[in-house]
Design a protein around this motif. Sequence first.
Motif, short mmCIF file in Angstrom:
data_model
loop_
_atom_site.label_atom_id
_atom_site.label_comp_id
_atom_site.label_asym_id
_atom_site.label_seq_id
_atom_site.Cartn_x
_atom_site.Cartn_y
_atom_site.Cartn_z
N VAL A 5 51.44 70.89 -5.88
CA VAL A 5 50.33 69.95 -6.02
C VAL A 5 49.13 70.48 -5.25
O VAL A 5 49.27 70.92 -4.10
N ILE A 6 47.96 70.42 -5.86
CA ILE A 6 46.71 70.71 -5.18
C ILE A 6 45.97 69.39 -4.99
O ILE A 6 45.79 68.62 -5.95
N VAL A 7 45.55 69.12 -3.76
CA VAL A 7 44.74 67.95 -3.46
C VAL A 7 43.34 68.42 -3.14
O VAL A 7 43.15 69.24 -2.23
N ILE A 8 42.36 67.95 -3.89
CA ILE A 8 40.96 68.31 -3.65
C ILE A 8 40.34 67.20 -2.81
O ILE A 8 40.21 66.06 -3.27
N GLY A 9 39.94 67.53 -1.59
CA GLY A 9 39.34 66.54 -0.70
C GLY A 9 40.27 66.19 0.45
O GLY A 9 41.44 65.86 0.24
N ALA A 10 39.74 66.26 1.68
CA ALA A 10 40.56 66.03 2.87
C ALA A 10 40.05 64.86 3.68
O ALA A 10 39.93 64.93 4.90
N GLY A 11 39.72 63.75 3.00
CA GLY A 11 39.49 62.49 3.68
C GLY A 11 40.79 61.75 3.80
O GLY A 11 41.88 62.31 3.62
N ILE A 12 40.72 60.45 4.08
CA ILE A 12 41.97 59.71 4.29
C ILE A 12 42.80 59.62 3.02
O ILE A 12 44.03 59.69 3.08
N ALA A 13 42.16 59.50 1.85
CA ALA A 13 42.93 59.44 0.61
C ALA A 13 43.62 60.77 0.34
O ALA A 13 44.81 60.82 -0.01
N GLY A 14 42.88 61.88 0.49
CA GLY A 14 43.45 63.19 0.22
C GLY A 14 44.55 63.57 1.20
O GLY A 14 45.62 64.03 0.80
N LEU A 15 44.30 63.40 2.49
CA LEU A 15 45.30 63.77 3.49
C LEU A 15 46.52 62.85 3.43
O LEU A 15 47.65 63.30 3.63
N SER A 16 46.29 61.56 3.16
CA SER A 16 47.44 60.65 3.04
C SER A 16 48.30 61.05 1.86
O SER A 16 49.54 61.08 1.95
N THR A 17 47.68 61.39 0.73
CA THR A 17 48.43 61.81 -0.45
C THR A 17 49.19 63.10 -0.16
O THR A 17 50.39 63.22 -0.49
N ALA A 18 48.52 64.07 0.44
CA ALA A 18 49.17 65.35 0.73
C ALA A 18 50.34 65.16 1.68
O ALA A 18 51.42 65.77 1.51
N TRP A 19 50.16 64.33 2.69
CA TRP A 19 51.23 64.10 3.67
C TRP A 19 52.44 63.42 3.02
O TRP A 19 53.59 63.81 3.24
N GLU A 20 52.19 62.41 2.19
CA GLU A 20 53.29 61.72 1.52
C GLU A 20 54.05 62.69 0.60
O GLU A 20 55.29 62.68 0.55
N LEU A 21 53.32 63.53 -0.12
CA LEU A 21 53.96 64.48 -1.02
C LEU A 21 54.75 65.53 -0.25
O LEU A 21 55.86 65.91 -0.65
N SER A 22 54.20 66.00 0.85
CA SER A 22 54.90 67.00 1.66
C SER A 22 56.18 66.42 2.23
O SER A 22 57.23 67.08 2.25
#
Length: 514
Positions: free
Chosen positions: A31-48
């Motif tokens: 998965v690639i997440v574009i954007g590292a605000g709270i929505a992007g980092l929260s999504t990346a963290w949950e996926l990881s």
Amino acid sequence: MKRFPDASSYWMQTVEMPAFRSLAAPTQADVIVIGAGIAGLSTAWELSRAGCHVIVLEAGRIAAGVTGHTTGKVTALHTSIYSRLRSQHGEEAAGLYATSQSAALHHLLEVAAELDVDCELERRPAFTYCEDPEGVQALRTEAQAARQAGLSADFVTATGLPYPVAGAVRVDGQAQFHPLKYLRALADDLTARGGQIYEGTRVTELDEGEPCRLTTESGETVTARHVVVATHHPVFDHALLSTRLTQHRDLVIAGPIPAGLDPAGMYITSEDGKRSVRTAPGPDGERLLIVTGEAFTPGAGEDTEARYARLQSWAEQRFPSFKATHRWAAQDNSATDTIPLIGPMRPGNQNVYTATGFAGWGMTGGVLAGRLLASLITAAPRPAWAEFYDPRRLGSAARTAPAFLKAQWDTGKHFVKGRLDSLGDGTNGPCAALRPGEGTVVRAHGRPCAVHRDEQGELHAVSAVCTHLGCIVAFNNAERTWECPCHGSRFALDGEVLQGPALHPLEQQDTDGL
């Protein structure tokens, strides 16, 4: 008014965020997440945490965009949203909103405890209030709608504010925090789990194939099965979501007050162009009072310095000991049907997702988006509200059509007005009249030019045509930026992109003859 440091929120001044290198070679991920605000980092963290290999691509610094300029409130009470949802979409919709937003609040508390992060997390009641007695009945209606939606909401007339109110909706057990301290912990844990974050990496192309292929500004390619566009306003808008979003910008001032004057809650009113009040831990046992308001459309060409002055005057009248030491601004977008857009970006494609339209409540919404998108991508059990937030929804189109049509009218009006204004000497006056620090838009060399005079008296010019969809930008005299009134793109004085959806800078222009 005192000149404050440029673009430096209190949150960004009081935490050192980790630094990450730019992407310098082709790569791939689940998965690639574009954007590292709270929505992007929260999504990346949950996926990881769910076992996915995740890469986050951020055009600037992590959490330095909208998230870095928030007021840091985490609550399910969002002004008067429940009566509006009930009217537009029915009681079930209001209930889904209350349940999902409350779940996001509690999830943030759980994650902060799991990561053992000191993010100045404080439980506080939230209030929506009015000073004008004519607003009381609307708040009584909101309290009832919020209770029916599942919140423990009460109508009250007493608050902790040092000035009287006519009435308020109160919901206990909400929260406030230091958003960047929380996200620093999230980023640290994400990378410890094998996730990768690249800063200074702007994505300029997205091919929604199998797999998805992204191209960066420097020409590097990234491939992934899934892509999440978490850039506040979607920078890739193949589903025309921009037609369902409206932009607004709020000013924020902050300064210390004695701890004994802390109103002990989070307060918001739609009066006076919106006013929001909360406190945070300050130095030497004091509290930092944070006041937000003066909502306006970015790029509308209004006097932003005058708006700051009004906000500061309001705060000093109600909190006599208050003197602002910090100021910044936050930008938000709202969905025309009131409900945020979280899920697959468009029909027929299950690989590209988005999260946007939080209407100023992105701290709760970003956490919610992370959990929801992770469940969709990993095929985990989906929450009951997944369809409710789905961007592909049609729903109560007839009932929300007026808001949608007004958004299109406003965008068209800004586009036409900008073109007509640029045919004259300038939207704010001719270049010769510019004083140091001022800017304007003029017609020069056969095209609209955005002209700024620096503190040394030298003129600088860039194209005034937004590189997103061609609207004409205007000058923000407080933040010293160029802003687009159509979709909220923001540019530095030299034309570099500060905030999307624009992907490319404003072109440099010759100043000869200006």
